[in-house]
Design a protein around this motif. Structure first.
Motif, mmCIF file in Angstrom:
data_model
loop_
_atom_site.group_PDB
_atom_site.id
_atom_site.type_symbol
_atom_site.label_atom_id
_atom_site.label_comp_id
_atom_site.label_asym_id
_atom_site.label_seq_id
_atom_site.Cartn_x
_atom_site.Cartn_y
_atom_site.Cartn_z
ATOM 1 N N ILE A 4 25.252 51.832 40.785
ATOM 2 C CA ILE A 4 25.713 51.573 42.003
ATOM 3 C C ILE A 4 24.885 51.715 43.182
ATOM 4 C CG2 ILE A 4 27.520 52.035 43.796
ATOM 5 C CD1 ILE A 4 29.435 53.190 41.679
ATOM 6 N N ASN A 6 23.725 51.691 46.948
ATOM 7 C CA ASN A 6 24.341 52.293 48.048
ATOM 8 C C ASN A 6 23.484 51.501 49.445
ATOM 9 O OD1 ASN A 6 25.319 53.893 49.994
ATOM 10 N ND2 ASN A 6 24.689 55.761 49.536
ATOM 11 N N ASN A 8 24.635 50.438 52.068
ATOM 12 C CA ASN A 8 25.154 50.105 53.279
ATOM 13 C C ASN A 8 25.065 51.866 53.964
ATOM 14 O OD1 ASN A 8 26.495 48.362 52.077
ATOM 15 N ND2 ASN A 8 28.560 49.143 52.490
ATOM 16 N N THR A 12 25.453 58.882 58.754
ATOM 17 C CA THR A 12 26.468 59.763 58.225
ATOM 18 C C THR A 12 26.525 60.110 56.781
ATOM 19 O OG1 THR A 12 27.692 58.112 58.917
ATOM 20 C CG2 THR A 12 28.448 60.199 59.476
ATOM 21 N N GLU A 13 26.263 59.117 55.958
ATOM 22 C CA GLU A 13 25.910 59.069 54.586
ATOM 23 C C GLU A 13 25.143 60.199 54.077
ATOM 24 O OE1 GLU A 13 26.684 56.305 51.851
ATOM 25 O OE2 GLU A 13 28.623 55.918 53.093
ATOM 26 N N LYS A 15 23.832 62.585 55.323
ATOM 27 C CA LYS A 15 24.283 64.083 55.843
ATOM 28 C C LYS A 15 25.474 64.618 54.935
ATOM 29 C CE LYS A 15 24.555 63.289 60.375
ATOM 30 N NZ LYS A 15 24.760 63.726 61.813
ATOM 31 N N LEU A 16 26.077 63.804 54.057
ATOM 32 C CA LEU A 16 27.076 64.188 53.412
ATOM 33 C C LEU A 16 26.623 65.480 52.471
ATOM 34 C CD1 LEU A 16 29.082 61.101 51.928
ATOM 35 C CD2 LEU A 16 29.508 62.583 53.769
ATOM 36 N N ILE A 17 27.661 66.208 52.613
ATOM 37 C CA ILE A 17 27.281 67.712 51.876
ATOM 38 C C ILE A 17 27.993 67.877 50.552
ATOM 39 C CG2 ILE A 17 27.731 70.287 51.916
ATOM 40 C CD1 ILE A 17 27.232 70.125 55.003
ATOM 41 N N ILE A 18 27.400 68.175 49.554
ATOM 42 C CA ILE A 18 27.951 68.428 48.195
ATOM 43 C C ILE A 18 28.085 69.869 47.997
ATOM 44 C CG2 ILE A 18 27.564 67.763 45.873
ATOM 45 C CD1 ILE A 18 28.182 65.532 47.100
ATOM 46 N N SER A 19 29.440 70.458 47.762
ATOM 47 C CA SER A 19 29.237 71.552 47.356
ATOM 48 C C SER A 19 30.719 71.616 46.312
ATOM 49 C CB SER A 19 29.933 72.348 48.772
ATOM 50 O OG SER A 19 31.033 72.036 49.102
ATOM 51 N N HIS A 23 36.711 73.914 49.190
ATOM 52 C CA HIS A 23 35.785 73.657 50.236
ATOM 53 C C HIS A 23 36.459 74.219 51.604
ATOM 54 C CE1 HIS A 23 34.178 70.630 47.526
ATOM 55 N NE2 HIS A 23 35.666 70.464 47.296
ATOM 56 N N ASN B 332 31.308 66.601 57.641
ATOM 57 C CA ASN B 332 30.088 66.430 56.813
ATOM 58 C C ASN B 332 30.365 66.373 55.658
ATOM 59 O OD1 ASN B 332 30.786 69.011 56.432
ATOM 60 N ND2 ASN B 332 29.217 69.974 57.322
ATOM 61 N N GLN B 333 31.604 65.957 55.014
ATOM 62 C CA GLN B 333 31.826 65.869 53.595
ATOM 63 C C GLN B 333 32.923 65.091 53.190
ATOM 64 O OE1 GLN B 333 32.999 70.048 52.201
ATOM 65 N NE2 GLN B 333 31.488 69.781 50.643
ATOM 66 N N PRO B 339 41.364 70.407 49.625
ATOM 67 C CA PRO B 339 40.150 71.295 50.090
ATOM 68 C C PRO B 339 39.882 72.290 48.842
ATOM 69 C CG PRO B 339 42.023 71.745 51.114
ATOM 70 C CD PRO B 339 42.349 70.360 50.437
ATOM 71 N N ALA B 344 33.660 67.113 45.978
ATOM 72 C CA ALA B 344 32.923 66.407 46.961
ATOM 73 C C ALA B 344 31.822 65.380 46.508
ATOM 74 C CB ALA B 344 31.914 67.465 47.788
ATOM 75 N N ASN B 362 36.035 66.446 55.408
ATOM 76 C CA ASN B 362 35.994 67.779 55.431
ATOM 77 C C ASN B 362 34.941 68.367 56.459
ATOM 78 O OD1 ASN B 362 36.754 70.352 55.034
ATOM 79 N ND2 ASN B 362 35.530 70.959 53.452
#
Lengths: 321, 442
Positions: A4, A6, A8, A12-13, A15-19, A23, B332-333, B339, B344, B362
């Motif tokens: 896929i 990406n 666009n 903001t993209e 900075k997306l946080i993966i956790s 959450h 930011n998520q 949640p 994510a 989130n």
């Protein structure tokens, strides 16, 4: 087959946080817990200052400053970040509260250094120590300076002429008939003894505050105090006196509830409390030391991993034993 | 009848901690998201063997047409969710389900032409086998998030029967209101789905469990029940709101005072739990002949216009966020799911898959993990009575066998231990990774 794309992607993209889930986190932190304990300890601290005046202020300040400074230095040596999470303050404060008001300040400082450097940081710091640092510090002083550790003065507030006299502790806890006057003094704290151990009422208030705020579990102090009272009764002692005097209150509410060195499981907390109560009475009545709370808790600290092993909760779905 | 109502029960879940509800979208009617230009439909959106593609690049497809299928009974087919042309078959990393898989990309022609759907007027005209096969063909999976194929749950075990059916209307995760809206706006379909389940299973007891913070849903479904022939058999039970009561293990405990065996399923103790949205999907598949191509989700959190949306499966997350007015500065998520248990995702091209009930923007405040202080809060908070701190410690040290012996399999990954941990230890993450390692070792 293509991945896929990406195309666009914008700011903001990136900075997306993966956790990993969850959450959402509660507001509880180690720091908050520690500062709540300090808040509760302010009650017996205030009593100590009220009864023992400048002596108390100096011992407390020395002990706390020495504890925090030692923590800072050791972290520096261990090349670990120093975090002012309040745990060193608690250790210093708790140690000071268990010391005689007349102790030379350099001894109080040594006690703090031992508590933090040896009992806590040498084992790996907060969360890894086996023994309660404040009590280890006190035990170290007790063994090193037995004379200075058994000088007890009558409370005289900020008045200059303090008189040394025998403490109820040094009477080796012989049977004392019920005496409402002594009970009242013990509750209020207007009696010779360690700096912050004398006012049973304020210690109780601080402990209950921590139980209500869910910082500590009620099981440990209830089991500890209950076991002490019961065994005293069985052995023909004055149970009320045994409970209100010495270091039992501070031990039951503030030392035996230390997270790191006591069992995490609920059953374990009860076992720990009962064990500490039995040891306390035994040492008081039959041991070589007048007061047994400190060594009782330290011994139970050593038994904690064993207690935890045998008190693990039984998981859902495993059926009845 | 309302006097079928039992007292609220909440056995088994520690009550001392509080997880905020954040049900921002509870009163918002379900809106339909405009058709996306392009959908990305993963072939493995369920528990079980993956499907293989049955279309080629360049094929024209209709909405609801089968584009992926499985030869095994345990598998479920996948359907086109828009009409148009298959433009690509890609492999991609499905972060939400933590696996590599194939997906079919369809470009919409904007017409949304459906396949012929065979509606059924009389349920009694169908045999149980026909009903099960209709449910399987429609690709119905557990919509509560478990994505376990519904037709497998509805096939009676060889040994006998299932005595109890629980329709799960508990939606305990914060933010999520999709099931609540489904109960209010598609109540008839939900009850009709329950009727189909009842026909297949013929249970002795039927419970509808809804949390006590949704009195309108309880009242609405009760009214519908009163008009149906199910009425006398069904007990409507308000459940005290307490995360994670929606988990089937805990619901079974609350309603029946029984525990699901550690290495078993609900069916081992004769219980079937289905989510209300699954019941709706079962109704649509059997009565309307309509495959599972769309679902209701809640879009909430850091988005300009939080709302409940009816969304086609395979819609890129980006389309949904844009429709809701875009991400706010605080977010930011991007989380697929709630949640507490959601995943994510790294980028907003990620498609929405079956069983996802929430899209959460989130604001994750990263906190550094510090050493465990042995406070025992995780033990006190664990509904499954585990020692999460010990499991995390073993997992961190790579002692996966010890994790197994500490009953890691009982963990339902509800996330409460991590939520209450003052040392900010990602306990759930450690537990999940240990589980994964253990499954690799087998």
């Amino acid at each position: 087959m293509a991945k896929i794309k990406n195309d666009n992607s914008n700011k903001t993209e990136e900075k997306l946080i993966i956790s990993s889930a969850p959450h959402l986190r509660s507001k509880w932190s180690v720091k908050r817990t520690m500062y709540l304990v300090i808040l509760a300890l302010m009650l017996p601290t205030a009593a100590g200052i009220y009864f023992f005046g400048f002596n108390a202020i100096f011992v407390i300040l020395t002990s706390v400053i020495a504890a925090v400074a030692t923590e800072y230095l050791v972290k520096l040596l261990r090349k670990k970040p120093f975090v002012m999470d309040g745990s060193a303050v608690i250790t210093g404060l708790l140690l000071a509260l268990t010391l005689p008001p007349t102790i030379p300040l350099w001894m109080a400082a040594i006690g703090s250094v031992f508590a933090i450097a040896i009992a806590k940081e040498a084992f790996g710091g907060l969360g890894h120590n086996i023994f309660n640092p404040a009590l280890a510090g006190r035990a170290f002083l007790q063994l090193s300076f037995p004379a200075q550790m058994s000088v007890w003065i009558a409370p005289s507030g900020f008045a200059p002429d303090a008189v040394t006299s025998a403490s109820p502790l040094s009477d080796a806890f012989e049977k004392i008939g019920s005496n409402p006057e002594i009970y009242r003094e013990l509750l209020i704290g207007n009696i010779n003894g360690s700096l912050g151990e004398t006012s049973a009422l304020l210690l109780l208030a601080g402990g209950i505050l921590l139980i209500i705020l869910r910082v500590i579990d009620w099981r440990t102090p209830v089991a500890f105090i209950g076991a002490t009272a019961l065994l005293s009764l069985v052995l023909g002692q004055d149970a009320v006196y045994q409970v209100l005097s010495g270091g039992l209150m501070i031990g039951a509410f503030f030392m035996a509830t230390d997270y790191v060195t006591t069992p995490m499981t609920r059953t374990g907390k009860i076992v720990f409390g009962i064990g500490a109560g039995i040891l306390t009475v035994t040492i008081r009545l039959y041991g070589g030391y007048p007061e047994g709370v400190c060594f009782a808790i330290l011994l139970m600290n050593a038994a904690t991993p064993l207690i935890e092993r045998y008190t693990q909760p039984r998981p859902y779905g495993l059926g009845k034993k | 009848m309302i006097n079928n109502t039992l007292k609220p029960k909440y056995r088994g879940i520690p009550q001392w901690f509080k997880i905020p509800e954040y049900k921002l979208t509870a009163e918002y009617f379900i809106k339909t998201l405009p058709l996306p230009d392009r959908v990305i439909i993963p072939l493995h959106q369920h528990i079980g063997p993956p499907s293989y593609p049955v279309v080629k690049i360049g094929d024209k497809v209709l909405t609801g047409q089968k584009i992926g299928d499985s030869d095994e009974f345990r598998g479920v087919p996948v359907h086109a969710t828009v009409s148009g042309k298959v433009v690509d078959i890609i492999s991609f990393t499905d972060v939400a389900h933590n696996k590599e898989q194939q997906a079919i990309v369809i470009e919409s022609d904007g017409k949304d032409e459906w396949i012929d759907m065979q509606t059924i007027d009389d349920l009694e005209s169908l045999s149980n086998e026909q009903i099960i096969s209709k449910i399987r063909d429609a690709g119905v999976v557990g919509m509560g998030g478990a994505i376990y194929p519904a037709h497998l749950k509805l096939t009676l075990p060889k040994s006998g029967r299932l005595e109890t059916v629980i329709l799960n209307g508990c939606e305990c995760e914060p933010y999520v209101t999709a099931d609540y809206r489904v109960m209010l706006e598609y109540g008839e379909k939900v009850i009709s789905g329950l009727k189909i389940i009842t026909k297949l299973i013929s249970p002795d007891n039927i419970f509808i469990a809804i949390e006590d913070n949704k009195p309108d849903a309880i009242a609405h479904l009760t009214t519908i029940l009163e008009k149906s022939n199910l009425n006398s058999k069904v007990k409507m039970v308000p459940i005290k709101l307490k995360y994670p009561v929606g988990a089937r293990e805990l619901l079974v405990k609350a309603l029946l005072s029984k525990e699901v065996p550690l290495e078993g399923r609900c069916r081992d103790i004769g219980v079937l739990v289905h989510n209300v949205s699954t019941a709706k999907a079962i109704h649509e598949s059997v009565i309307e002949g309509r495959p599972l191509v769309e679902q209701v989700i809640t879009v909430s959190g850091g988005v300009k216009n939080p709302q409940n949306l009816l969304v086609r499966v395979g819609t890129p997350v980006k389309n949904i966020i844009d429709y809701c007015g875009g991400i706010t500065d605080e977010a930011n998520q991007v989380v697929l799911g709630g949640p507490m248990m959601g995943s994510a995702v790294p980028d907003t091209e990620t498609p929405l898959t079956r069983g996802t009930r929430c899209l959460l923007l989130n604001n994750n405040q990263i906190r550094n993990e510090v050493d465990c202080i042995h406070c025992g809060r995780c033990i006190d908070a664990c509904s499954m009575r585990l020692n999460p701190s010990l499991l995390a410690k073993y997992s961190k040290a790579g002692r996966y066998d010890d994790c197994g012996e500490a009953y890691i399999d009982a963990c339902i990954e509800c996330g409460v231990c991590t939520y209450v941990c003052p040392a900010s230890i990602p306990i759930t993450q450690y537990i999940k990774s240990a589980k994964q390692q253990l499954s690799l070792m087998e």
